[in-house]
Design a protein around this motif. Sequence first.
Motif, PDB file in Angstrom:
ATOM      1  N   LEU A  89      -5.426 -35.482   7.619  1.00 42.08           N
ATOM      2  CA  LEU A  89      -4.668 -36.546   6.962  1.00 42.08           C
ATOM      3  C   LEU A  89      -3.971 -37.427   8.000  1.00 42.08           C
ATOM      4  O   LEU A  89      -4.000 -38.657   7.904  1.00 42.08           O
ATOM      5  CB  LEU A  89      -3.651 -35.939   5.992  1.00 42.08           C
ATOM      6  CG  LEU A  89      -2.864 -36.920   5.126  1.00 42.08           C
ATOM      7  CD1 LEU A  89      -3.797 -37.692   4.191  1.00 42.08           C
ATOM      8  CD2 LEU A  89      -1.807 -36.179   4.315  1.00 42.08           C
ATOM      9  N   THR A  90      -3.368 -36.802   8.990  1.00 37.07           N
ATOM     10  CA  THR A  90      -2.686 -37.556  10.052  1.00 37.07           C
ATOM     11  C   THR A  90      -3.668 -38.423  10.828  1.00 37.07           C
ATOM     12  O   THR A  90      -3.399 -39.597  11.106  1.00 37.07           O
ATOM     13  CB  THR A  90      -1.951 -36.591  11.002  1.00 37.07           C
ATOM     14  OG1 THR A  90      -1.039 -35.801  10.231  1.00 37.07           O
ATOM     15  CG2 THR A  90      -1.180 -37.344  12.064  1.00 37.07           C
ATOM     16  N   ASN A  91      -4.810 -37.846  11.176  1.00 37.99           N
ATOM     17  CA  ASN A  91      -5.819 -38.614  11.924  1.00 37.99           C
ATOM     18  C   ASN A  91      -6.342 -39.790  11.110  1.00 37.99           C
ATOM     19  O   ASN A  91      -6.512 -40.890  11.646  1.00 37.99           O
ATOM     20  CB  ASN A  91      -6.971 -37.708  12.368  1.00 37.99           C
ATOM     21  CG  ASN A  91      -6.566 -36.799  13.510  1.00 37.99           C
ATOM     22  OD1 ASN A  91      -5.617 -37.069  14.241  1.00 37.99           O
ATOM     23  ND2 ASN A  91      -7.275 -35.688  13.655  1.00 37.99           N
ATOM     24  N   LYS A 127      -5.377 -44.984   2.121  1.00 38.25           N
ATOM     25  CA  LYS A 127      -5.105 -43.883   1.197  1.00 38.25           C
ATOM     26  C   LYS A 127      -4.367 -42.749   1.907  1.00 38.25           C
ATOM     27  O   LYS A 127      -3.424 -42.175   1.364  1.00 38.25           O
ATOM     28  CB  LYS A 127      -6.408 -43.352   0.591  1.00 38.25           C
ATOM     29  CG  LYS A 127      -6.960 -44.192  -0.518  1.00 38.25           C
ATOM     30  CD  LYS A 127      -8.175 -43.515  -1.129  1.00 38.25           C
ATOM     31  CE  LYS A 127      -8.612 -44.246  -2.377  1.00 38.25           C
ATOM     32  NZ  LYS A 127      -9.754 -43.595  -3.015  1.00 38.25           N
ATOM     33  N   ALA A 128      -4.801 -42.425   3.113  1.00 34.11           N
ATOM     34  CA  ALA A 128      -4.146 -41.367   3.884  1.00 34.11           C
ATOM     35  C   ALA A 128      -2.723 -41.782   4.257  1.00 34.11           C
ATOM     36  O   ALA A 128      -1.798 -40.966   4.181  1.00 34.11           O
ATOM     37  CB  ALA A 128      -4.951 -41.047   5.137  1.00 34.11           C
ATOM     38  N   GLN A 129      -2.552 -43.045   4.641  1.00 28.99           N
ATOM     39  CA  GLN A 129      -1.210 -43.529   4.971  1.00 28.99           C
ATOM     40  C   GLN A 129      -0.294 -43.425   3.757  1.00 28.99           C
ATOM     41  O   GLN A 129       0.865 -43.034   3.874  1.00 28.99           O
ATOM     42  CB  GLN A 129      -1.274 -44.974   5.467  1.00 28.99           C
ATOM     43  CG  GLN A 129      -1.878 -45.117   6.833  1.00 28.99           C
ATOM     44  CD  GLN A 129      -2.041 -46.574   7.259  1.00 28.99           C
ATOM     45  OE1 GLN A 129      -2.060 -47.486   6.427  1.00 28.99           O
ATOM     46  NE2 GLN A 129      -2.175 -46.793   8.558  1.00 28.99           N
ATOM     47  N   LEU A 150       0.683 -39.758   3.113  1.00 31.99           N
ATOM     48  CA  LEU A 150       1.717 -39.335   4.067  1.00 31.99           C
ATOM     49  C   LEU A 150       3.060 -39.963   3.731  1.00 31.99           C
ATOM     50  O   LEU A 150       4.103 -39.319   3.839  1.00 31.99           O
ATOM     51  CB  LEU A 150       1.314 -39.701   5.496  1.00 31.99           C
ATOM     52  CG  LEU A 150       0.401 -38.724   6.211  1.00 31.99           C
ATOM     53  CD1 LEU A 150       0.042 -39.244   7.596  1.00 31.99           C
ATOM     54  CD2 LEU A 150       1.015 -37.343   6.316  1.00 31.99           C
ATOM     55  N   GLU A 151       3.027 -41.221   3.310  1.00 27.57           N
ATOM     56  CA  GLU A 151       4.269 -41.896   2.928  1.00 27.57           C
ATOM     57  C   GLU A 151       4.928 -41.188   1.739  1.00 27.57           C
ATOM     58  O   GLU A 151       6.139 -40.971   1.727  1.00 27.57           O
ATOM     59  CB  GLU A 151       3.978 -43.354   2.570  1.00 27.57           C
ATOM     60  CG  GLU A 151       5.206 -44.142   2.183  1.00 27.57           C
ATOM     61  CD  GLU A 151       4.894 -45.578   1.785  1.00 27.57           C
ATOM     62  OE1 GLU A 151       5.859 -46.343   1.665  1.00 27.57           O
ATOM     63  OE2 GLU A 151       3.715 -45.922   1.584  1.00 27.57           O
ATOM     64  N   VAL A 152       4.121 -40.790   0.764  1.00 27.24           N
ATOM     65  CA  VAL A 152       4.656 -40.077  -0.394  1.00 27.24           C
ATOM     66  C   VAL A 152       5.254 -38.749   0.050  1.00 27.24           C
ATOM     67  O   VAL A 152       6.379 -38.398  -0.306  1.00 27.24           O
ATOM     68  CB  VAL A 152       3.561 -39.864  -1.471  1.00 27.24           C
ATOM     69  CG1 VAL A 152       3.997 -38.828  -2.498  1.00 27.24           C
ATOM     70  CG2 VAL A 152       3.237 -41.176  -2.155  1.00 27.24           C
ATOM     71  N   ILE A 153       4.509 -38.005   0.876  1.00 29.57           N
ATOM     72  CA  ILE A 153       4.985 -36.693   1.331  1.00 29.57           C
ATOM     73  C   ILE A 153       6.254 -36.825   2.165  1.00 29.57           C
ATOM     74  O   ILE A 153       7.213 -36.078   1.977  1.00 29.57           O
ATOM     75  CB  ILE A 153       3.890 -35.965   2.141  1.00 29.57           C
ATOM     76  CG1 ILE A 153       2.732 -35.568   1.221  1.00 29.57           C
ATOM     77  CG2 ILE A 153       4.456 -34.736   2.842  1.00 29.57           C
ATOM     78  CD1 ILE A 153       1.501 -35.065   1.969  1.00 29.57           C
ATOM     79  N   MET A 154       6.282 -37.764   3.073  1.00 30.90           N
ATOM     80  CA  MET A 154       7.383 -37.848   4.034  1.00 30.90           C
ATOM     81  C   MET A 154       8.580 -38.671   3.552  1.00 30.90           C
ATOM     82  O   MET A 154       9.689 -38.452   4.028  1.00 30.90           O
ATOM     83  CB  MET A 154       6.887 -38.440   5.355  1.00 30.90           C
ATOM     84  CG  MET A 154       5.730 -37.649   5.955  1.00 30.90           C
ATOM     85  SD  MET A 154       6.063 -35.907   6.125  1.00 30.90           S
ATOM     86  CE  MET A 154       6.831 -35.863   7.694  1.00 30.90           C
TER      87      MET A 154
END
Length: 177
Positions: free
Chosen positions: A102-104, A112-114, A117-121
């Motif tokens: 996900l980070t990569n 979508k990955a960004q 991560l935004e939702v999680i963080m």
Amino acid sequence: VPHLHFHVERSIGKNEIMTVPTVFKIGYGEMGKIVEGVLYEAPGDKPSIDPTAVYPEDSLARLPDRLEKLIVGIGDKEEASKVFRDYMKENLPKINQQWKDLTNKAMDLDRKAQRELEVIMNECLDCMNINFNHELARIFDPDPEIVFYEVTVDMKMPGMSDAAQEGLILYWQMSSY
């Protein structure tokens, strides 16, 4: 946000207090102990929108929900702690790989990955804190009679089972790839 701090306590010795267990209505027709660190909404309040709900069940953003479903219905705290620990032991390599992937992807500008991560963080800062999941929080609550406790130098919480402690440490390591 507006909120209420409520506790009942009594002295049990010089400079020692004990919280007095109190039963609250925590849902429609549901009574129970309020666990420290868990957020509760007033019954009848508008349900909040879960920002993780748009992600598939196996998403990192849904990990605490998956963990909670594993132990729901297991009344024995020790057994629930072992189920949690064993899941983390077995799945930590896969979870770490998910974080890495996900980070990569996010670093490669995958929108979508960004967003995930935004939702999680950011948007769901509390959703990754497993103490906010009632079923999970109960296995980390070392003593239902005493809510105020201190973590010792070796990071062992008095009264917390070894299985709960091991599972929690594994959970904290999940993004270390």
